[in-house]
Design an enzyme around this catalytic site. Structure first.
Site, mmCIF file in Angstrom:
data_model
loop_
_atom_site.group_PDB
_atom_site.id
_atom_site.type_symbol
_atom_site.label_atom_id
_atom_site.label_comp_id
_atom_site.label_asym_id
_atom_site.label_seq_id
_atom_site.Cartn_x
_atom_site.Cartn_y
_atom_site.Cartn_z
ATOM 1 N N SER A 70 -11.752 11.595 -1.077
ATOM 2 C CA SER A 70 -11.756 10.399 -1.914
ATOM 3 C C SER A 70 -12.652 10.587 -3.135
ATOM 4 C CB SER A 70 -12.236 9.200 -1.079
ATOM 5 O OG SER A 70 -12.389 8.069 -1.901
ATOM 6 N N CYS A 88 -11.927 30.424 -2.787
ATOM 7 C CA CYS A 88 -13.039 30.820 -1.926
ATOM 8 C C CYS A 88 -13.363 32.262 -2.309
ATOM 9 C CB CYS A 88 -12.698 30.649 -0.446
ATOM 10 S SG CYS A 88 -11.220 31.551 0.085
#
Length: 160
Positions: A70, A88
């Protein structure tokens, strides 16, 4: 009208050379703002892509992942960043899985939101994963301060 749902096919790979050009010009090739999300965990050492946002991969899958997702969507909306690049170290597991979790979260928002502005923003989001991850990035651009911050060459002398 609600936007189409995201699928795994919506997550594309981006070359480091393409991301380099976006960083140097300050926007994507379509002229839109973007955000790089670095999901490395304990291996977040030796530098990072300039202006990237560091969110450890475990934050995408722990009990607070909804809050993480969110907050990420909120930040992207505030900055008008409809393009997101996850990575990553190698972009083989954590980067792609974090990108997939984000796309699933967008689907949840599509189903739950009545906010037309939010839905319009989500409809235009493009999700990428950096091919080769930071391991490849630092080989090519680690020593370029226009592209990489806090680079520590000695960390990488034996590879990754």
């Amino acid at each position: 009208m609600a936007p189409n749902m995201f699928t795994v096919a919506d997550i594309k790979y981006i070359l480091d050379s393409t991301l380099k050009s976006w960083i140097l010009q300050g926007h994507t090739s379509l002229g839109t703002p973007f955000q790089v999300i670095d999901v490395r965990d304990s291996d977040y050492v030796g530098g990072h892509i300039i202006n990237s946002l560091h969110i450890e991969s475990n934050k995408f899958k722990n009990e607070k992942s909804a809050e993480t997702l969110s907050n990420l969507l909120k930040k992207l909306r505030e900055n008008g960043q409809e393009t997101v690049v996850f990575h990553c170290m190698l972009s083989q597991q954590r980067g792609p899985s974090s990108a997939m979790r984000f796309s699933r979260y967008l689907n949840e928002r599509i189903n739950a939101s009545n906010d037309e502005d939010e839905l319009a923003f989500i409809e235009n989001i493009k999700i990428y994963v950096l091919r080769g991850g930071f391991g490849r990035w630092q080989q090519e651009y680690g020593e370029d301060p226009q592209l990489t911050e806090n680079y520590a060459k000695d960390v990488w002398k034996y590879g990754y």
